[in-house]
Design an enzyme around this catalytic site. Structure first.
Site, PDB file in Angstrom:
ATOM      1  N   ASP A   1      80.502  46.837   5.430  1.00  0.00           N
ATOM      2  CA  ASP A   1      81.085  48.064   5.975  1.00  0.00           C
ATOM      3  C   ASP A   1      81.460  48.984   4.820  1.00  0.00           C
ATOM      4  O   ASP A   1      82.356  48.698   4.039  1.00  0.00           O
ATOM      5  CB  ASP A   1      82.315  47.716   6.815  1.00  0.00           C
ATOM      6  CG  ASP A   1      82.939  48.934   7.475  1.00  0.00           C
ATOM      7  OD1 ASP A   1      82.481  50.064   7.207  1.00  0.00           O
ATOM      8  OD2 ASP A   1      83.898  48.760   8.249  1.00  0.00           O
TER       9      ASP A   1
ATOM     10  N   HIS B   1      62.406  40.654  -6.453  1.00  0.00           N
ATOM     11  CA  HIS B   1      62.626  39.353  -5.817  1.00  0.00           C
ATOM     12  C   HIS B   1      62.841  38.251  -6.848  1.00  0.00           C
ATOM     13  O   HIS B   1      63.420  37.209  -6.537  1.00  0.00           O
ATOM     14  CB  HIS B   1      61.427  39.013  -4.921  1.00  0.00           C
ATOM     15  CG  HIS B   1      61.765  38.132  -3.755  1.00  0.00           C
ATOM     16  ND1 HIS B   1      62.697  37.123  -3.840  1.00  0.00           N
ATOM     17  CD2 HIS B   1      61.295  38.106  -2.482  1.00  0.00           C
ATOM     18  CE1 HIS B   1      62.775  36.509  -2.663  1.00  0.00           C
ATOM     19  NE2 HIS B   1      61.952  37.088  -1.837  1.00  0.00           N
TER      20      HIS B   1
END
Length: 384
Positions: free
Chosen positions: A343, A150
């Site tokens: 995608d 993070h």
């Protein structure tokens, strides 16, 4: 329904396809980045994959990942100290697994603590800053689990990474709930119900409330009320609503579209009386808090002035709320994330969820696959 445990096939290191230039070998993290030290961005996404043979998925994803890491080269490095990443191209970890289960059956039982089965093991064990796990289902569906340091990126940065990885995979035509004492719960809000909540807030003179604001206010009100009924005194316990805010598109000057790092902050709404958890009042405070954050922080997101503003302004609130007498509820929104357009050549994802949450009372608002205008998805982790 009992979900079969995935079988781990292999784990290997994927290095950038091109070496990182010497001039970019040292990557300094910012003060804001350091606030996320010790935490991961943990995401799991599911694809139906009706187009591609799973036997060739892994090799294609490894190749496209290698190319993507040349753009996101700090993810292939290692932490040198608390403020520096050595971009030495040691690589990201890539775990391949498989499971003899149907994806659609698994998705029917998401209240079960099974998501972690499809996540890579703790990143700190390997020292890598990025660890991925790819798990094909017997039906052809695919789960991609990600753990990212993070300190290097927030959800927006992780989304940019995944989107670019997906784009590289697709362009090249690759032929290819929580353990312990935490409980994961999923709630779906139909768009008509969300619209009713917005109308209710508007009737109380809150102008143009957002979906996130009305749903967060409702959940917080219900959670605080339920907690008071469970307490020994039966009275309202002091609580605080912490709203995480994405500042990527609000900072001045504007940032490049594919910026990478942490540009989020929070604001807090403390409550201690019944009148303070009334639905219209909460929506109004959420809206006012967001406007104040944009006006006073988003426009000053550079230099020492910002750092002083952040810490001086929030230190008192955070200190007052950092004790066991206050119930804390943290809300974050992934709505309209670019992840929904990622995608890999298998079509759009069919499910998206945070993973690896080990803190109680964390609520993530998310869109469903039907589209951002139809429903809300909320995940709640709470003590048993």
């Amino acid at each position: 329904m009992e979900i079969m445990k995935p079988e781990i096939i292999s784990t290997e290191t994927i290095k950038p396809s091109s070496p990182t230039p010497h001039c970019q070998r040292i990557y300094k993290v910012s003060v804001i980045d350091k606030l996320s030290r010790g935490f991961d961005v943990a995401i799991i996404i599911f694809y139906q994959n009706k187009k591609v043979n799973n036997s060739s998925v892994s090799s294609g994803l490894k190749k496209s990942l290698s190319e993507t890491l040349t753009r996101y080269y700090p993810l292939a490095g290692r932490l040198k100290d608390g403020a520096t990443v050595e971009c030495n191209d040691e690589g990201a970890y890539f775990t391949e697994a498989r499971v003899d289960s149907q994806l659609q059956e698994f998705l029917k039982h998401l209240d079960d603590p099974d998501l972690n089965l499809f996540m890579p093991y703790e990143r700190q064990e390997s020292g890598s800053l990025l660890h991925l796990q790819i798990t094909p289902f017997s039906c052809g569906g695919i789960a991609i689990g990600l753990r990212m340091c993070h300190m290097l990126a927030d959800i927006a940065g992780a989304s940019a990474f995944i989107s670019d990885w997906a784009t590289i995979s697709a362009v090249k035509e690759v032929s290819v709930s929580v353990s312990g004492n935490l409980v994961r719960k999923k709630f779906i809000f139909d768009s008509t119900k969300v619209d009713e909540l917005k109308r209710k807030a508007t009737q109380s003179r809150v102008e143009n409330p957002t979906r996130v604001q009305v749903v967060a206010a409702l959940i917080y009100r219900c959670a605080v009320s339920a907690a008071s009924k469970l307490s020994s005194s039966g009275s309202l316990k002091p609580s605080v609503l912490t709203q995480v805010v994405n500042l990527w598109k609000r900072v001045i000057p504007p940032l490049p579209e594919k910026s990478f790092g942490n540009i989020v902050w929070v604001y807090n709404i403390p409550t201690a009386q019944e009148s303070e958890i009334e639905f219209p009042a909460l929506v109004g405070q959420l809206k006012a808090g967001l406007s104040h954050l944009y006006d006073n922080i988003g426009k000053k997101f550079t230099g020492e002035e910002l750092i002083q503003l952040l810490f001086m302004k929030e230190a008192k609130t955070l200190s007052n709320n950092n004790n066991h007498h206050v119930n804390k509820y943290t809300f974050t929104s992934w709505c309209r994330s670019s992840l929904y357009q990622a995608d890999f050549g298998w079509g759009n994802l069919i499910w998206l969820s945070p993973a690896g949450i080990a803190t109680k009372n964390v609520i993530c608002l998310n869109d469903t696959r039907e589209g951002v205008e139809l429903k809300h998805l909320l995940l709640l982790n709470n003590k048993r």
